[in-house]
Design an enzyme around this catalytic site. Structure first.
Site, PDB file in Angstrom:
ATOM      1  N   LYS A   1       0.852  -1.182   0.000  1.00 32.73           N
ATOM      2  CA  LYS A   1       0.000   0.000   0.000  1.00 32.73           C
ATOM      3  C   LYS A   1       0.888   1.231   0.000  1.00 32.73           C
ATOM      4  O   LYS A   1       1.703   1.425   0.902  1.00 32.73           O
ATOM      5  CB  LYS A   1      -0.882  -0.022   1.245  1.00 32.73           C
ATOM      6  CG  LYS A   1      -1.772   1.188   1.385  1.00 32.73           C
ATOM      7  CD  LYS A   1      -2.671   1.009   2.572  1.00 32.73           C
ATOM      8  CE  LYS A   1      -3.608   2.169   2.739  1.00 32.73           C
ATOM      9  NZ  LYS A   1      -4.478   1.961   3.918  1.00 32.73           N
TER      10      LYS A   1
ATOM     11  N   LYS B   1      -2.227  -1.539  -3.819  1.00 27.76           N
ATOM     12  CA  LYS B   1      -3.086  -0.370  -3.758  1.00 27.76           C
ATOM     13  C   LYS B   1      -2.251   0.898  -3.817  1.00 27.76           C
ATOM     14  O   LYS B   1      -1.242   0.951  -3.114  1.00 27.76           O
ATOM     15  CB  LYS B   1      -3.867  -0.455  -2.437  1.00 27.76           C
ATOM     16  CG  LYS B   1      -4.686   0.737  -2.083  1.00 27.76           C
ATOM     17  CD  LYS B   1      -5.281   0.514  -0.733  1.00 27.76           C
ATOM     18  CE  LYS B   1      -5.851   1.850  -0.296  1.00 27.76           C
ATOM     19  NZ  LYS B   1      -6.194   1.855   1.090  1.00 27.76           N
TER      20      LYS B   1
HETATM   21  C1  PBG Z   1      -7.488   2.538   5.886  1.00 26.19           C
HETATM   22  C2  PBG Z   1      -7.760   2.543   4.438  1.00 26.19           C
HETATM   23  C3  PBG Z   1      -7.604   3.588   3.499  1.00 26.19           C
HETATM   24  C4  PBG Z   1      -8.072   3.095   2.289  1.00 26.19           C
HETATM   25  C5  PBG Z   1      -8.471   1.788   2.496  1.00 26.19           C
HETATM   26  N1  PBG Z   1      -8.260   1.452   3.816  1.00 26.19           N
HETATM   27  C6  PBG Z   1      -7.170   4.982   3.697  1.00 26.19           C
HETATM   28  C7  PBG Z   1      -5.765   5.322   3.936  1.00 26.19           C
HETATM   29  O1  PBG Z   1      -4.879   4.493   4.060  1.00 26.19           O
HETATM   30  O2  PBG Z   1      -5.532   6.518   4.038  1.00 26.19           O
HETATM   31  C8  PBG Z   1      -8.131   3.873   1.002  1.00 26.19           C
HETATM   32  C9  PBG Z   1      -9.139   3.400   0.025  1.00 26.19           C
HETATM   33  C10 PBG Z   1      -9.498   4.342  -1.043  1.00 26.19           C
HETATM   34  O3  PBG Z   1      -8.918   5.427  -1.224  1.00 26.19           O
HETATM   35  O4  PBG Z   1     -10.434   3.992  -1.769  1.00 26.19           O
HETATM   36  N2  PBG Z   1      -6.181   2.356   6.241  1.00 26.19           N
HETATM   37 ZN    ZN Z   2      -5.584   3.110   8.278  1.00 24.80          ZN
END
Ligand code: PBG
Ligand code: ZN
Length: 341
Positions: free
Chosen positions: A209, A262
Site C-alpha cells: 500500500k 493499492k
Molecule cells: C485505511 C484505508 C484507506 C483506504 C483503504 N483502507 C485509507 C488510507 O490508508 O488513508 C483507502 C481506500 C481508497 O482510497 O479507496 N487504512
Molecule cells: Zn488506516
C-alpha cells in the site's frame, strides 16, 4: 498463375502479406474468442461505508454514486449484489465516537460488527471482507496508537489490530483485510485468530500500500484523515517497487492467504511483479477512491464515456495480474457486463 502453380515451399514461407493479426479482430465474435483477459462480476468486490443509525444515507461529495449507509441500508444494497453476480463486499466502519485508542473498532456492537451479523442473516452467500485498521476509529485519524512525538507505535498497534480481527471474525467475517502497513500485522492477526479457534477465517493483506494522494475521497468517506502529519512512516514510497516485493514476501511468510496492491492504476507494474513473484497466492488490486473520483468527474463533465472507460480500466487491472478488484465501480460494472452478454 493459379494457386497450384506456386512453389509449396514458397507458400509455406511467411510473406509480408501473411502477417495480418487484424484477421482475428474482424468480428465481435472473433474478438471474444481470442480475448486473453476476461472481466466478470465475480472478480469485483463492492465497498460499503457503514455508519450508525437506521435509515441513514449520506452521499459522499467526492465519490458520486457512493453513500455512507446505516446497517439496514447496507443490508438492502447487499441484496442486489447476488443477482448482479458480485460475490464479495468489503466493509469500512465510521463509528459514533472516536478516541485516541480507536476503542469502537473492536466493540462487540460496533457498526461493522453489527453489519456483519445482519448481512450473514440476509445475504449468507456473500463473502464478507472487513478492513482492519484504526484510522477510521481514532480521533487523531492515524492507523494505530501514537507515541507522544506522534510516531506510530508498531507492536502496541498489533495488539489492537488482533482484537479488531477477532471481533470481526467472531461476528462472522469470512476474510479480514489489515490495511495499515504495520510491520508484523499478518503474523499477529493469524496467531490471534488461530488462538481463538478462528482458523477458518482468511487474511487478505494490504501487503503493498503506497503513501498515495489518491486516497483523498476515501478519507472524506471514512472521516479518517490524519489530524496532523501523514502516513509516510508506514505506507510505501511511490518510487519503490523492489520494496513492495519485500513487503509481499514478509506477508506471505507470516501467513497471508491473499495479497493486495493499492492503488491500482499507477501501480500496474507492481501488480504484475507481485503476481509473477507469488503466483501461488490470489492477488487483488484496489481501484481506490481517487481513481474512482477522476473517472466520475471526467464522465460527469462529458469528457469520458464512463462505461467503456471503466470496463477498460478494470480489464487492464486483470491483465496486469489481479485476480480480483476492490472497486467503487463494482455494481455499475457488473450491470454493464451483464447487459453485454
Ligand atoms: C485505511 C484505508 C484507506 C483506504 C483503504 N483502507 C485509507 C488510507 O490508508 O488513508 C483507502 C481506500 C481508497 O482510497 O479507496 N487504512
Ligand atoms: Zn488506516
Amino acid at each position: 498463375m493459379t494457386q497450384f502453380d506456386t512453389d509449396p515451399l514458397e507458400a509455406l514461407r511467411l510473406r509480408p502479406g501473411a502477417r495480418r493479426p487484424r484477421r482475428l479482430r474482424r468480428t465481435p465474435a472473433l474478438r471474444d474468442l481470442v480475448r486473453e483477459t476476461t472481466l466478470s462480476p465475480d472478480d469485483l468486490v463492492q465497498p460499503f461505508f457503514v455508519i450508525p443509525g437506521s435509515g441513514v444515507r449520506k452521499p459522499i461529495a467526492s465519490m458520486p454514486g457512493i453513500d455512507q449507509l446505516s446497517v439496514d441500508l447496507v443490508v438492502d444494497e447487499a441484496r442486489a449484489l447476488g443477482p448482479l453476480g458480485i460475490k464479495a463486499a468489503i466493509l469500512f466502519g465510521i463509528p459514533e465516537t472516536k478516541d485516541a485508542f480507536g476503542l469502537e473498532s473492536h466493540a462487540e456492537d460496533g457498526v461493522v460488527q453489527q453489519a456483519i451479523r445482519a448481512l450473514k442473516e440476509t445475504s449468507p452467500d456473500l463473502v464478507l471482507v472487513t478492513d482492519v485498521c484504526l484510522c477510521e476509529y481514532t480521533d487523531h485519524g492515524h492507523c494505530g496508537l501514537l507515541e507522544d512525538s506522534g510516531y506510530l507505535l508498531n507492536d502496541e498497534t498489533l495488539e489492537v489490530l488482533a482484537r479488531i480481527a477477532i471481533s470481526h471474525a467472531q461476528a462472522g467475517a469470512d476474510v479480514v483485510a489489515p490495511s495499515g502497513m504495520i510491520d508484523g500485522m499478518v503474523g499477529a492477526i493469524r496467531a490471534a485468530l488461530d488462538n481463538e479457534g478462528l482458523e477458518h477465517v482468511a487474511i487478505l493483506s494490504y501487503a503493498v500500500k503506497y503513501a498515495s494522494a489518491l486516497y483523498g475521497p476515501f478519507r472524506e468517506a471514512a472521516e479518517g484523515a490524519p489530524a496532523f502529519g501523514d502516513r509516510r512512516t508506514h505506507q510505501l514510497d511511490p518510487g519503490n517497487a523492489r520494496e513492495a516485493l519485500r513487503e509481499a514476501a514478509l506477508d506471505v511468510e507470516e501467513g497471508a492467504d491473499a495479497l493486495l496492491v493499492k492503488p491500482a492504476l499507477g501501480y500496474l507494474d507492481v501488480v504484475r511483479r507481485v503476481h509473477e513473484r507469488f503466483p501461488e497466492l490470489p492477488l487483488a488490486a484496489y481501484n481506490v477512491s481517487g481513481e474512482y473520483a477522476m473517472v466520475k468527474a471526467a464522465a460527469m463533465s462529458g469528457w469520458l464515456d464512463e462505461r467503456p472507460a471503466v470496463l477498460e480500466l478494470l480489464s487492464a487491472m486483470r491483465r496486469a495480474g489481479a485476480d480480483f478488484i476492490v472497486t467503487y465501480h463494482a455494481t455499475d460494472a457488473a450491470r454493464w457486463l451483464q447487459e453485454s452478454v
